[in-house]
Design a protein around this motif. Structure first.
Motif, short mmCIF file in Angstrom:
data_model
loop_
_atom_site.label_atom_id
_atom_site.label_comp_id
_atom_site.label_asym_id
_atom_site.label_seq_id
_atom_site.Cartn_x
_atom_site.Cartn_y
_atom_site.Cartn_z
N TRP A 10 41.38 14.95 63.42
CA TRP A 10 41.88 14.33 64.65
C TRP A 10 43.32 14.74 64.92
N ASN A 11 44.11 14.94 63.86
CA ASN A 11 45.47 15.42 64.07
C ASN A 11 45.47 16.82 64.67
N SER A 12 44.58 17.68 64.19
CA SER A 12 44.49 19.04 64.74
C SER A 12 44.04 19.01 66.19
N VAL A 13 43.15 18.08 66.53
CA VAL A 13 42.71 17.95 67.92
C VAL A 13 43.90 17.55 68.79
N TRP A 14 44.67 16.58 68.35
CA TRP A 14 45.81 16.10 69.13
C TRP A 14 46.87 17.19 69.29
N VAL A 15 47.15 17.92 68.21
CA VAL A 15 48.13 19.01 68.28
C VAL A 15 47.65 20.10 69.24
N THR A 16 46.36 20.42 69.20
CA THR A 16 45.82 21.47 70.08
C THR A 16 45.86 21.03 71.54
N VAL A 17 45.57 19.76 71.80
CA VAL A 17 45.63 19.26 73.17
C VAL A 17 47.07 19.34 73.68
N LYS A 18 48.03 18.92 72.88
CA LYS A 18 49.44 19.02 73.29
C LYS A 18 49.83 20.48 73.54
N PHE A 19 49.38 21.35 72.67
CA PHE A 19 49.69 22.77 72.83
C PHE A 19 49.13 23.31 74.14
N ALA A 20 47.88 22.96 74.46
CA ALA A 20 47.26 23.47 75.69
C ALA A 20 47.88 22.85 76.93
N VAL A 21 48.14 21.54 76.90
CA VAL A 21 48.68 20.84 78.07
C VAL A 21 50.08 21.35 78.42
N ILE A 22 50.85 21.70 77.41
CA ILE A 22 52.23 22.16 77.68
C ILE A 22 52.27 23.67 77.95
N SER A 23 51.59 24.45 77.14
CA SER A 23 51.73 25.91 77.23
C SER A 23 51.03 26.50 78.44
N VAL A 24 49.83 26.01 78.79
CA VAL A 24 49.07 26.64 79.88
C VAL A 24 49.78 26.51 81.22
N PRO A 25 50.21 25.31 81.66
CA PRO A 25 50.93 25.24 82.94
C PRO A 25 52.21 26.05 82.97
N LEU A 26 52.99 25.99 81.89
CA LEU A 26 54.25 26.75 81.86
C LEU A 26 53.99 28.25 81.86
N LYS A 27 52.97 28.67 81.15
CA LYS A 27 52.64 30.10 81.12
C LYS A 27 52.19 30.59 82.49
N LEU A 28 51.34 29.80 83.17
CA LEU A 28 50.89 30.20 84.50
C LEU A 28 52.03 30.15 85.50
N ALA A 29 52.92 29.18 85.37
CA ALA A 29 54.07 29.10 86.28
C ALA A 29 54.97 30.31 86.10
N ALA A 30 55.23 30.71 84.85
CA ALA A 30 56.05 31.89 84.60
C ALA A 30 55.36 33.14 85.13
N ALA A 31 54.05 33.24 84.92
CA ALA A 31 53.32 34.42 85.40
C ALA A 31 53.35 34.51 86.92
N LEU A 32 53.14 33.38 87.60
CA LEU A 32 53.15 33.38 89.07
C LEU A 32 54.55 33.65 89.60
#
Length: 323
Positions: A91-113
């Protein structure tokens, strides 16, 4: 009478309806499709041996107790039950992965755009800058780059020295639970080159007439972006969003190298795939790792379906209206 005779003769001269061309016999059809299967055979063999076969094998192993050395023992749903009810690190790995995806994906797409918008107009040296910004996507998943990244954010690294100029002394960010995941996220954002290229392709398809009409209506750059650019590239945005979410949930190399294979201090950077690796190849619990892999597959499939379902409300296709 002559009229009737002429009508009859005209009717006799009427052409019969065209007959359907006889279809080729099954044997001839098989002969015609034979060369196609010959050319497809390398892909079919590869897909069977390298994709479908291992997937079916892992599905079977998910319901077994298997340690790579002994014969798998069938245990039913025991792996899944232990995973969801007894494994706190799962469950800790699930929580860490969710935080990683929620933060990195929008910022990565914003930088790319953002970079794609800057490089959309033809200027001197644009080709060079496009290649330069795309290069990290080719190198970002390598172990060597992750090692360099760890040294940059480590003790006495470039980042620590730079922050020291402003009187900020953090020390080694990769060795602190508060910052370890942030370094992995920064590495993921740095690899924005691939979605940037896709955004560039989408921006090239936006008709210039729409910008001219918006300018005549008095729309400024910000208004034109939200009223013209963003709606017109929503299909490309959906495509990038799906790909980046899948990639985020499958991220492994950066967390493995930066976290020294342990997931960082206090499991602060223990991504799901890293924990799956530990279970399978450190603890030799291949059955448990296979169960984790299938849970990840199901979760990614559900997220993808939800994204496509929601796209009907916010993705615009030219000529078809909002879907």
């Amino acid at each position: 009478m002559p009229t009737i005779a002429r009508a009859r003769s005209a009717g006799e001269r009427t052409e019969a309806p065209a007959r359907k061309a006889p279809s080729a016999p099954p044997r001839r059809r098989r002969q015609r499709s034979g060369p196609a299967y010959v050319f497809l055979s390398p892909w079919l063999i590869g897909a069977s041996l390298l994709t479908v076969g291992p997937m079916l094998a892992s599905l079977y192993l998910a319901f077994t107790d298997y340690d790579l050395f002994n014969t798998p023992q069938w245990v039913g749903l025991q792996n899944f039950e232990r995973m969801f009810t007894q494994d706190d690190r799962f469950w800790n790995s699930v929580w860490v992965t969710v935080k990683f995806a929620v933060i990195s994906v929008p910022l990565k797409l914003a930088a790319a755009l953002g970079v794609a918008l800057l490089l959309n107009k033809s200027r001197r040296g644009t080709g060079f800058y496009r290649s330069a910004f795309y290069a990290p996507s080719l190198l970002g998943a390598s172990v060597s780059v992750a090692l360099v990244w760890r040294s940059l954010f480590g003790s006495n690294g470039v980042v620590d020295d730079f922050l020291g100029i402003f009187g900020i002394h953090i020390g080694s960010m990769v060795d602190q639970p508060r910052y370890a995941l942030l370094t992995v996220i920064a590495l993921a954002i740095w690899q924005f080159g691939a979605p940037m290229v896709i955004f560039l392709a989408g921006l090239k398809q936006v008709p210039s007439e729409l910008y001219e009409a918006a300018a005549l209506d008095g729309a400024g750059p910000v208004r034109r972006f939200f009223s013209v650019t963003l709606p017109m590239i929503t299909p490309v945005l959906l495509f990038n969003l799906v790909l980046e979410i899948i990639q985020a949930f499958q991220s492994f190399t950066g967390a493995f190298v930066i976290g020294s294979g342990r997931g960082g201090p206090s499991d602060s950077a223990l991504l799901y795939t890293l924990y799956l690796y530990q279970r399978g190849f450190n603890n030799f619990e291949m059955g448990y790792a296979s169960a984790m892999a299938w849970v990840l597959l199901v979760v990614i499939a559900i997220i993808t379906v939800l994204l496509f379902r929601s796209s009907r409300k916010w993705v615009f296709y030219a000529g078809e209206g909002t879907r």
